[in-house]
Every structure is written in structure tokens, then in C-alpha cells.
Design an enzyme around this catalytic site. Sequence first.
Site, PDB file in Angstrom:
ATOM      1  N   LYS A 115       0.546  -1.156  -0.105  1.00 34.59           N
ATOM      2  CA  LYS A 115      -0.109  -0.013   0.504  1.00 34.59           C
ATOM      3  C   LYS A 115       0.749   1.253  -0.048  1.00 34.59           C
ATOM      4  O   LYS A 115       0.552   2.038  -0.570  1.00 34.59           O
ATOM      5  CB  LYS A 115      -0.921  -0.022   1.499  1.00 34.59           C
ATOM      6  CG  LYS A 115      -1.714  -0.985   1.153  1.00 34.59           C
ATOM      7  CD  LYS A 115      -2.545  -0.877   2.588  1.00 34.59           C
ATOM      8  CE  LYS A 115      -4.183  -2.533   2.208  1.00 34.59           C
ATOM      9  NZ  LYS A 115      -4.478  -2.808   3.239  1.00 34.59           N
ATOM     10  N   ASP A 146     -10.475   3.323   4.413  1.00 31.98           N
ATOM     11  CA  ASP A 146     -11.490   2.644   4.357  1.00 31.98           C
ATOM     12  C   ASP A 146     -12.749   2.587   4.495  1.00 31.98           C
ATOM     13  O   ASP A 146     -13.294   1.472   4.472  1.00 31.98           O
ATOM     14  CB  ASP A 146     -10.837   2.142   6.237  1.00 31.98           C
ATOM     15  CG  ASP A 146      -9.752   0.713   5.682  1.00 31.98           C
ATOM     16  OD1 ASP A 146      -9.758   0.348   4.716  1.00 31.98           O
ATOM     17  OD2 ASP A 146      -9.416   0.666   6.625  1.00 31.98           O
ATOM     18  N   GLN A 158      -3.773  -0.327   9.905  1.00 34.08           N
ATOM     19  CA  GLN A 158      -4.248  -1.738   8.771  1.00 34.08           C
ATOM     20  C   GLN A 158      -4.621  -3.029  10.026  1.00 34.08           C
ATOM     21  O   GLN A 158      -4.295  -2.848  11.298  1.00 34.08           O
ATOM     22  CB  GLN A 158      -3.158  -2.499   8.922  1.00 34.08           C
ATOM     23  CG  GLN A 158      -2.851  -3.901   8.136  1.00 34.08           C
ATOM     24  CD  GLN A 158      -3.430  -4.328   6.531  1.00 34.08           C
ATOM     25  OE1 GLN A 158      -3.870  -3.216   5.654  1.00 34.08           O
ATOM     26  NE2 GLN A 158      -3.570  -4.872   6.355  1.00 34.08           N
TER      27      GLN A 158
HETATM   28  N1  GUN Z   1      -6.983  -6.430   6.388  1.00 38.85           N
HETATM   29  C1  GUN Z   1      -7.466  -6.617   5.348  1.00 38.85           C
HETATM   30  N2  GUN Z   1      -8.331  -6.201   4.682  1.00 38.85           N
HETATM   31  C2  GUN Z   1      -8.338  -4.986   5.093  1.00 38.85           C
HETATM   32  C3  GUN Z   1      -8.465  -3.658   5.244  1.00 38.85           C
HETATM   33  O1  GUN Z   1      -9.237  -3.287   3.459  1.00 38.85           O
HETATM   34  N3  GUN Z   1      -8.474  -2.754   5.579  1.00 38.85           N
HETATM   35  C4  GUN Z   1      -7.627  -2.303   6.797  1.00 38.85           C
HETATM   36  N4  GUN Z   1      -6.977  -1.655   7.541  1.00 38.85           N
HETATM   37  N5  GUN Z   1      -7.208  -3.582   7.095  1.00 38.85           N
HETATM   38  C5  GUN Z   1      -7.735  -4.582   5.884  1.00 38.85           C
END
Ligand code: GUN
Length: 299
Positions: free
Chosen positions: A53, A120, A97
Amino acid sequence: MASVINGTEAAAAVIEKVKSSAQALEAEAGVVTGLAVVIVGTDPASQAYVGSKSKMAKDCGFKSVQHSLPEETTQQELLALVAQLNADTSIHGILVQLPLPKHLDSEPVIQSILPEKDVDGLHVVNAGKLATGDIDTGLISCTPAGALILVRNVRGEDLSGLSAVVIGRSNLFGKPMGQLLLSRNATVTMAHSRTKDLAKVCAGADILVAAVGRPEMVKGDWVKPGATVIDVGINRVAAPEKGEGKHKLVGDCDFASCEPVAGAITPVPKGVGPMTIAMLMANTVIAAYRKAGKTAPKF
Ligand code: GUN
């Protein structure tokens, strides 16, 4: 034989638009789009996701900041970091995350992110806007937003008359996916682990979206001939055929039996996966446009 949906290609198209939008915002308003990614602990899969990311944000020309906090970080320390990022005007998107280490409570952390920086789409304000049909002023969870683009590429913008079944009811995916399909006029059924006769429910779906986290659970005889099958699962399973101790990634759908029946199907990997990160970039540039008082690009 289904056409296999190329998520890598669809994601690349989104990223191209993100890059040109970010460039235009910088040229017109002097604003560099900023994304902060926060990770707590050392889970290798989460580390890998977060690394990609942060890298993609850089590739898009963003200011990209990664905060890697130790496992023993306290709730208070994490909340303090989010507060600092909320106040930082160079940061337009904040992603914490998930999952967090067990001693931390993720919900108050997520709800402490400013809704306009919640890339998110997990803040109740953003979830509420989607639930009430306002899909233009909030931020939408990345994986469902990306999955919807794949559906639109196959079925067009208006899903009137089509029946959609979503298996899975999480806040991060299932619920927003159902609402997005509904916003495009599909007739939506939300199925989950307690649904009776799941195979029969799925067999009526023109659009079948699986997000259950069970390797290859959806079989070909659950699929309506010609259906669009979107497989959101990413499961790591043993692959003895590749050698001793080897693993491979499989989805929630049994590709071998679903593919001959479906009209279009996403593979795993290279299906929905690449769309998630692309939509994170899209949400971040949208947030930066809104902050600058400009009309945000649509994806
Ligand atoms: N962990 C797995 N997928 C995601 C996501 O889309 N956002 C976040 N913040 N954590 C994740």
C-alpha cells in the site's frame, strides 16, 4: 466457458486515473495527496499488505507515510497517533491495518479517524452514508468498491432485474457490497454461515459474490449458468503438487468446477485482490480533492 475477469488490468486503469487526478490537483491547487498507513505488530501477511500500500501510494505521486508500531503499543498510544494524523493537513487518508493485536480494541480506533480521512470506509458516518444511499459524499470500503467495478465492467452500470447473492456479512466487505449492488438496482440477498440451503440460494444468482474465507467452498453446481462470479477469498492452502511444504492461494470458489458454468469469473490471485489497493488510492485522491474544495473524480 467463462471469460476470466482480469483484475490486474482493471486495477491498472484505476491507478492511471488516480495518477492523472493527483497530478492535476497538484498543478491546479498545489496540493500533494497524502496517505498515512499504520500497522501495529509483526504479522507477516499484514506487513506485506501494508508495504505494498505504501509503495503504491508513492508510485501514484502521493506523500506516503508508514507508521510501524511495536506489538506492545497501548490503546492510548495508537489513539494519540491517529489524533496527530487527523490534525496533519498534509495527510488526506488514514488507514489502520486490521486486525490489530488482541490487546487492542479496533472499533474505538477506527471511529477516532476523521470520517473525511477514513479511506477504509469503516467510520459509522461513511458506513451510514452508504446505508442510506448517499454514495457520492462518503468514502466506500475499498474491496467492495473494487469488486463493484469488476461487476460493472461485465454487467454495465445498471443492474436492474438482476439477482445478486453476497455470501458473507462483514462490515469490511459483505454489508457494503450488498448496499453497493442495491444502489445499482440489483435484487440483493445477503447470505452467511447460518443461511439454510446456501447452494440453492446461490443457484438463483445472476451475480454471485463470495467472501467467506473458506477455501473453494462454492462449487460449480451452486452457480447459475452464465452468472458473474466474484471471488473475494484469499486462502493459503497446502500445494503438495508443487513440492513438499509448498503453498498456493485459492479463492472461496472452486475455480475448476465454477469456471465452466459461469459467464464471467474472477481468478485468485489477480482478480479482486489488485482492485483493493487501487481503490485505496482512489479514495485517498478523492479525499484530497474534497479537502481542496474541488469536485472529486469518480471511479
Ligand atoms: N486487513 C485486511 N484487509 C484490510 C482492509 O481493507 N483495510 C484494513 N484497514 N485492514 C485490512
